[in-house]
Design a protein around this motif. Structure first.
Motif, PDB file in Angstrom:
ATOM      1  N   GLU A   1       2.725   8.082  65.903  1.00 17.28           N
ATOM      2  CA  GLU A   1       2.187   8.658  64.672  1.00 17.28           C
ATOM      3  C   GLU A   1       3.123   8.508  63.477  1.00 17.28           C
ATOM      4  O   GLU A   1       2.719   8.752  62.342  1.00 17.28           O
ATOM      5  N   ASN A   2       4.373   8.100  63.726  1.00 16.03           N
ATOM      6  CA  ASN A   2       5.343   8.008  62.630  1.00 16.03           C
ATOM      7  C   ASN A   2       6.052   6.656  62.606  1.00 16.03           C
ATOM      8  O   ASN A   2       7.180   6.539  62.111  1.00 16.03           O
ATOM      9  N   TRP A   3       5.386   5.630  63.109  1.00 15.59           N
ATOM     10  CA  TRP A   3       6.014   4.313  63.196  1.00 15.59           C
ATOM     11  C   TRP A   3       6.412   3.765  61.826  1.00 15.59           C
ATOM     12  O   TRP A   3       5.714   3.958  60.824  1.00 15.59           O
ATOM     13  N   SER A   4       7.537   3.062  61.816  1.00 18.48           N
ATOM     14  CA  SER A   4       7.935   2.239  60.674  1.00 18.48           C
ATOM     15  C   SER A   4       8.828   1.140  61.227  1.00 18.48           C
ATOM     16  O   SER A   4       9.428   1.290  62.308  1.00 18.48           O
ATOM     17  N   ILE A   5       8.955   0.040  60.507  1.00 20.83           N
ATOM     18  CA  ILE A   5       9.794  -1.060  60.981  1.00 20.83           C
ATOM     19  C   ILE A   5      11.257  -0.632  61.027  1.00 20.83           C
ATOM     20  O   ILE A   5      12.026  -1.084  61.887  1.00 20.83           O
ATOM     21  N   LEU A   6      11.650   0.269  60.110  1.00 22.86           N
ATOM     22  CA  LEU A   6      13.026   0.780  60.139  1.00 22.86           C
ATOM     23  C   LEU A   6      13.285   1.612  61.385  1.00 22.86           C
ATOM     24  O   LEU A   6      14.383   1.570  61.948  1.00 22.86           O
ATOM     25  N   LEU A   7      12.268   2.352  61.834  1.00 26.62           N
ATOM     26  CA  LEU A   7      12.409   3.123  63.065  1.00 26.62           C
ATOM     27  C   LEU A   7      12.573   2.183  64.255  1.00 26.62           C
ATOM     28  O   LEU A   7      13.381   2.444  65.153  1.00 26.62           O
ATOM     29  N   ASP A   8      11.831   1.078  64.276  1.00 23.60           N
ATOM     30  CA  ASP A   8      11.979   0.084  65.345  1.00 23.60           C
ATOM     31  C   ASP A   8      13.390  -0.488  65.379  1.00 23.60           C
ATOM     32  O   ASP A   8      14.002  -0.616  66.450  1.00 23.60           O
ATOM     33  N   ILE A   9      13.901  -0.843  64.212  1.00 22.94           N
ATOM     34  CA  ILE A   9      15.255  -1.415  64.131  1.00 22.94           C
ATOM     35  C   ILE A   9      16.292  -0.391  64.592  1.00 22.94           C
ATOM     36  O   ILE A   9      17.225  -0.728  65.327  1.00 22.94           O
ATOM     37  N   LYS A  10      16.111   0.865  64.176  1.00 23.89           N
ATOM     38  CA  LYS A  10      17.042   1.922  64.583  1.00 23.89           C
ATOM     39  C   LYS A  10      17.034   2.109  66.096  1.00 23.89           C
ATOM     40  O   LYS A  10      18.101   2.226  66.724  1.00 23.89           O
ATOM     41  N   ILE A  11      15.846   2.127  66.695  1.00 27.50           N
ATOM     42  CA  ILE A  11      15.738   2.322  68.151  1.00 27.50           C
ATOM     43  C   ILE A  11      16.358   1.145  68.897  1.00 27.50           C
ATOM     44  O   ILE A  11      17.082   1.329  69.893  1.00 27.50           O
TER      45      ILE A  11
END
Length: 453
Positions: A425-435
């Motif tokens: 529900e809170n996806w972003s490409i920055l969140l993917d990179i951080k993970i």
């Protein structure tokens, strides 16, 4: 309750539209004397920007209830932006010999043909639903408000929408039971549920939400007063009836889906070329020297829309018949010495980058489980099935938050699901990179024995 697979409609229609339009814009170049120095460069430039503009413009996101005026608006916006980009080719690549008039004729021809085919497909799909009863979605309406009755009328009269209203449940009727409604939905393979907020209690709404989440059913609400709801909810209009979509998933937005897929392809390609290309032969030798059996291990798992796929890993155990039934536990006697090292460093998961490249998985997302465990958790863990609204990942928010590896208690899987739903529900490409970055740091800390603060 046992989960059911969610139906996928017109799965090939959008790719076919992309291919057909790209074929038109590339083939039409040869019909006009534009005087292009490098035809291949022009084809690549025009094709890439056509796709990018289409993603930004939602050009191929024409739903069954989309109005003609909305389709015309999409075509007009696509034409304006694409024309500007195409004329920019002249200055950007220093092509002074290009005929501006011929380029304009080319653009007019391309958009005439593409518009013709877009409306032709739109018309043929409508006729297909009306005349042959194909491409239908089975729906039910729960409630008897004025707007609910109007919606049922639209479903029954506007056959081109392709909705087949199987039943309307009268909440205020003496024989109404939400459990009976749920049973009917399950037994009759209903695809979408439309519920009137005004007719249902909060308890009934929550129960309906839980049922839809756990069974991959699309649940939409019919509002009685549009002004009282939060602006975060997504509104759609079927004719003139407002419909609320409960969960707005960022990865359903075409541009977000494109960005995530681009990240997946680039990331997985880099890992395969620069790491797996030389690491795989070395590991293959070590695996084969210690025990007989294949280098790779594949296991059926549930992915996007609950569909099964083969998940690949480097084999870390002695071949055994129970590998597909029981998860690995600490000090498992089936694990080889090489396998123990690979599992500790997560090297055994690296072949899943091929799953990412093939489109079955993503670099970041909810971790997929064995099919037997998925069925078990779907029945025992609330909202577990929500995880299947997106592609599964090699790593995820739950994994970097301490819920990685063996599921030892109910608390482990419950918390894992909570983190997965938050990610969805809170996806972003920055969140993917951080993970992805945090996963690397965690694995490094595990190998080196250091602690990260």
């Amino acid at each position: 309750m046992k989960p059911f697979k969610k139906g996928r409609y017109s799965g090939f229609l959008k790719p076919f539209s992309y291919i057909m339009d790209l074929a038109i814009i590339n083939a039409a170049v040869f019909l006009f004397e534009i005087n292009i120095t490098d035809v291949y460069l022009f084809a690549l430039y025009s094709s890439v920007f056509w796709v990018l503009i289409a993603v930004w413009n939602d050009f191929y996101e024409v739903q069954r209830y989309t109005k003609i005026i909305q389709v015309i608006n999409l075509i007009f916006r696509q034409l304006i932006v694409y024309s500007i980009i195409l004329y920019a080719f002249i200055g950007f690549f220093k092509q002074p010999n290009i005929s501006r008039l011929a380029l304009g004729q080319y653009l007019a021809f391309v958009f005439f043909i593409i518009t013709f085919f877009k409306f032709l497909v739109y018309y043929l799909l409508n006729r297909y639903r009306v005349a042959l009863g194909g491409n239908l979605r089975n729906v039910v309406v729960i409630g008897d408000t004025e707007k609910a009755r109007q919606l049922v009328t639209i479903f029954n009269k506007r056959l081109e929408f392709g909705f087949k209203c199987k039943k309307q449940f009268l909440v205020k009727g003496e024989d109404f039971s939400l459990q009976n409604s749920i049973s009917y939905i399950v037994e009759n393979n209903i695809d979408e549920i439309y519920a009137s907020i005004g007719d249902l209690s909060n308890k009934q709404i929550n129960r309906l939400i839980d049922f839809a989440d756990n069974n991959l059913k699309e649940l939409k609400f019919i509002p009685d007063n549009k002004e009282i709801f939060t602006k975060k909810l997504k509104y759609e209009y079927y004719d003139y009836i407002p419909i609320i979509s409960l969960r707005d998933i960022p990865l359903k937005v075409p541009v977000n889906k494109f960005v995530k897929r681009l990240f997946d392809v680039l990331f997985s390609s880099a890992v395969i070329i620069f790491l797996l290309s030389w690491l795989t032969p070395l590991l293959a030798i070590l695996i084969k020297l210690e025990s007989k059996g294949p280098v790779f291990f594949k296991q059926a798992r549930n992915g996007f829309n609950y569909e099964e796929f083969d998940c690949y890993k480097f084999r870390s155990m002695i071949p055994n018949e129970k590998a597909h039934l029981y998860q690995v536990s600490k000090n498992d006697s089936r694990i080889t010495k090489v396998g123990s090292f690979m599992r500790k460093t997560s090297i055994d998961e690296l072949p899943q980058f091929f799953n990412v490249l093939f489109g079955d998985m993503s670099v970041v997302g909810p971790r997929p489980h064995m099919v037997s465990h998925t069925n078990m958790y779907a029945e025992s863990v609330d909202k577990f099935m929500v995880r299947h609204f997106v592609k599964p990942g090699i790593t995820g928010l739950a994994q970097i938050s301490g819920f990685r590896g063996e599921v030892e208690t109910d608390k482990d899987i419950i918390n894992r699901v909570k983190y997965d739903i938050f990610y969805i529900e809170n996806w972003s490409i920055l969140l993917d990179i951080k993970i992805a970055f945090q996963t690397f740091l965690n694995d490094y800390a595990t190998v080196s024995g250091t602690k990260l603060y």
